[in-house]
Scaffold this motif. Sequence first.
Motif, mmCIF file in Angstrom:
data_model
loop_
_atom_site.group_PDB
_atom_site.id
_atom_site.type_symbol
_atom_site.label_atom_id
_atom_site.label_comp_id
_atom_site.label_asym_id
_atom_site.label_seq_id
_atom_site.Cartn_x
_atom_site.Cartn_y
_atom_site.Cartn_z
ATOM 1 N N LEU A 38 -103.867 -46.323 -43.618
ATOM 2 C CA LEU A 38 -103.487 -44.954 -43.921
ATOM 3 C C LEU A 38 -104.029 -44.597 -45.297
ATOM 4 C CD1 LEU A 38 -101.408 -45.927 -41.725
ATOM 5 C CD2 LEU A 38 -99.688 -44.561 -42.890
ATOM 6 N N GLY A 39 -103.945 -43.312 -45.641
ATOM 7 C CA GLY A 39 -104.267 -42.955 -47.012
ATOM 8 C C GLY A 39 -105.283 -41.850 -47.172
ATOM 9 N N ALA A 86 -106.035 -36.360 -48.313
ATOM 10 C CA ALA A 86 -104.666 -36.538 -47.821
ATOM 11 C C ALA A 86 -103.675 -36.591 -48.976
ATOM 12 C CB ALA A 86 -104.567 -37.810 -46.982
ATOM 13 N N GLN A 87 -102.502 -36.014 -48.723
ATOM 14 C CA GLN A 87 -101.377 -36.082 -49.640
ATOM 15 C C GLN A 87 -100.227 -36.806 -48.961
ATOM 16 O OE1 GLN A 87 -100.430 -32.280 -51.577
ATOM 17 N NE2 GLN A 87 -102.423 -31.473 -50.920
ATOM 18 N N THR A 88 -99.179 -37.081 -49.708
ATOM 19 C CA THR A 88 -98.037 -37.774 -49.113
ATOM 20 C C THR A 88 -97.463 -37.008 -47.924
ATOM 21 O OG1 THR A 88 -96.648 -36.747 -50.816
ATOM 22 C CG2 THR A 88 -97.360 -39.011 -51.211
ATOM 23 N N LYS A 89 -97.478 -35.686 -47.991
ATOM 24 C CA LYS A 89 -96.932 -34.884 -46.901
ATOM 25 C C LYS A 89 -97.689 -35.074 -45.591
ATOM 26 C CE LYS A 89 -99.540 -30.671 -48.103
ATOM 27 N NZ LYS A 89 -100.320 -30.624 -46.857
ATOM 28 N N ASP A 90 -98.944 -35.505 -45.679
ATOM 29 C CA ASP A 90 -99.759 -35.662 -44.482
ATOM 30 C C ASP A 90 -99.440 -36.949 -43.730
ATOM 31 O OD1 ASP A 90 -101.196 -33.249 -44.951
ATOM 32 O OD2 ASP A 90 -102.336 -34.296 -46.512
ATOM 33 N N GLN A 102 -100.238 -39.161 -40.140
ATOM 34 C CA GLN A 102 -100.771 -40.517 -40.244
ATOM 35 C C GLN A 102 -99.800 -41.581 -39.747
ATOM 36 O OE1 GLN A 102 -102.863 -41.675 -43.770
ATOM 37 N NE2 GLN A 102 -103.931 -39.733 -43.982
ATOM 38 N N VAL A 103 -98.492 -41.391 -39.939
ATOM 39 C CA VAL A 103 -97.561 -42.427 -39.487
ATOM 40 C C VAL A 103 -97.512 -42.555 -37.973
ATOM 41 C CG1 VAL A 103 -96.124 -42.284 -41.556
ATOM 42 C CG2 VAL A 103 -95.545 -40.891 -39.558
ATOM 43 N N ASP A 104 -98.077 -41.598 -37.249
ATOM 44 C CA ASP A 104 -98.122 -41.717 -35.788
ATOM 45 C C ASP A 104 -99.012 -42.870 -35.345
ATOM 46 O OD1 ASP A 104 -96.476 -39.558 -35.726
ATOM 47 O OD2 ASP A 104 -97.841 -38.215 -34.656
ATOM 48 N N ALA A 105 -99.821 -43.402 -36.241
ATOM 49 C CA ALA A 105 -100.657 -44.555 -35.919
ATOM 50 C C ALA A 105 -99.867 -45.861 -35.948
ATOM 51 C CB ALA A 105 -101.821 -44.650 -36.900
ATOM 52 N N LEU A 106 -98.611 -45.810 -36.379
ATOM 53 C CA LEU A 106 -97.807 -47.014 -36.564
ATOM 54 C C LEU A 106 -96.822 -47.218 -35.419
ATOM 55 C CD1 LEU A 106 -96.910 -46.410 -40.325
ATOM 56 C CD2 LEU A 106 -98.886 -47.655 -39.390
ATOM 57 N N SER A 107 -96.379 -48.465 -35.269
ATOM 58 C CA SER A 107 -95.358 -48.793 -34.283
ATOM 59 C C SER A 107 -94.688 -50.095 -34.688
ATOM 60 C CB SER A 107 -95.976 -48.944 -32.886
ATOM 61 O OG SER A 107 -96.706 -50.164 -32.789
ATOM 62 N N ALA A 108 -93.712 -50.500 -33.902
ATOM 63 C CA ALA A 108 -93.035 -51.774 -34.162
ATOM 64 C C ALA A 108 -93.977 -52.953 -34.000
ATOM 65 C CB ALA A 108 -91.836 -51.918 -33.229
ATOM 66 N N VAL A 112 -99.716 -55.181 -40.197
ATOM 67 C CA VAL A 112 -100.160 -54.947 -41.565
ATOM 68 C C VAL A 112 -100.515 -53.476 -41.735
ATOM 69 C CG1 VAL A 112 -101.957 -55.452 -43.285
ATOM 70 C CG2 VAL A 112 -101.021 -57.304 -41.899
ATOM 71 N N VAL A 113 -100.095 -52.899 -42.860
ATOM 72 C CA VAL A 113 -100.451 -51.527 -43.214
ATOM 73 C C VAL A 113 -100.992 -51.547 -44.640
ATOM 74 C CG1 VAL A 113 -99.655 -49.153 -43.536
ATOM 75 C CG2 VAL A 113 -98.589 -50.602 -41.780
ATOM 76 N N THR A 114 -102.124 -50.871 -44.860
ATOM 77 C CA THR A 114 -102.599 -50.643 -46.221
ATOM 78 C C THR A 114 -102.739 -49.143 -46.442
ATOM 79 O OG1 THR A 114 -104.956 -50.738 -45.660
ATOM 80 C CG2 THR A 114 -103.884 -52.823 -46.286
ATOM 81 N N LEU A 115 -102.607 -48.739 -47.702
ATOM 82 C CA LEU A 115 -102.758 -47.320 -48.001
ATOM 83 C C LEU A 115 -102.977 -47.099 -49.485
ATOM 84 C CD1 LEU A 115 -99.777 -45.981 -49.241
ATOM 85 C CD2 LEU A 115 -99.117 -46.992 -47.057
ATOM 86 N N THR A 116 -103.627 -45.995 -49.785
ATOM 87 C CA THR A 116 -103.747 -45.446 -51.137
ATOM 88 C C THR A 116 -103.371 -43.976 -51.026
ATOM 89 O OG1 THR A 116 -105.681 -46.875 -51.402
ATOM 90 C CG2 THR A 116 -105.247 -45.300 -53.145
ATOM 91 N N ILE A 117 -102.377 -43.546 -51.781
ATOM 92 C CA ILE A 117 -101.891 -42.169 -51.639
ATOM 93 C C ILE A 117 -101.235 -41.721 -52.946
ATOM 94 C CG2 ILE A 117 -99.559 -42.659 -50.806
ATOM 95 C CD1 ILE A 117 -101.986 -40.069 -49.272
#
Length: 287
Positions: A38-39, A86-90, A102-108, A112-117
């Motif tokens: 993400l990010g 991208a901003q935090t709101k995105d 962007q969080v729709d790409a995640l699941s249980a 691993v998740v990486t991000l710069t925001i």
Amino acid sequence: MPRRLIAIAAAAATAAGTVALSSAGPAQGADPIDYAALGDSYSAASGVMPTAPGSPAQCLRSALNYPNVIAERTGARLTDVTCGAAQTKDFTAAQYPGIRPQVDALSADTDVVTLTIGGNDSGIFIRAALTCSIAGFFTGGMGSPCKDQNGSSFEDTVRDKTYPDLVDALRAVRAKAPNAEIAVLGYPWIVPATGGCFDKITIAAGDIPYMRSLQATLNDAVGRAAAETGATYVDLNGLSDGHDVCQPPGVRWIEPPIGAQNSIFAHPNALGEREMAAAAMAALDLG
């Protein structure tokens, strides 16, 4: 350690025991790590060519961004939703029509998740960079015109607005990926601590420490938000020192406005992305 990394280690131990006790043949390999990136543009490597195949044009996502480097080095299964500007709101709302939060790409199942925001929030960093560059140009690099005009306003906004928004964004990531190891990268230094390089970036010498302090405040906010939400903060302050826009090609991680090798200034080049990948992998113990 991410859940799937533990599973891989257990599978390896089981396979070793099986080989010792029988001749039934090699064990099946474990599934690759489910990795989501993400990010913002520092994660997307906006301006670094070539563009990632199939990525949205407006996101300026590079095939050489640090998520792709990590995936290549680890064999991870990458879902890359990084997007320039991208901003935090995105993370929880659509940045552009047709592009999901962007969080729709995640699941249980995400390991691993990486991000710069955070750098784009409230337009603070780009506004400060442009304001200080213009002010420096008109004073011929003398004095501290940007600091004189703006005082603590930029840093106040980071502390008062960006920081709580970072906490909210990281909580949203955790809610969608409850089993993942989350790494939040800081921003590599754009300018040196003192001096500057007026032939590459027209910020007055007296405003170089001012811009450096703003970035330090931003990275502090990112680090504190990571700590508050149980994420791993990847501190690039020490690693990126001496790799700012004033350094020559092959040394600098960030490209300057004048003489840039990227199409977007004040952003990481391919070397910077590789170094960011290495730092994230070390922080997550991914090889």
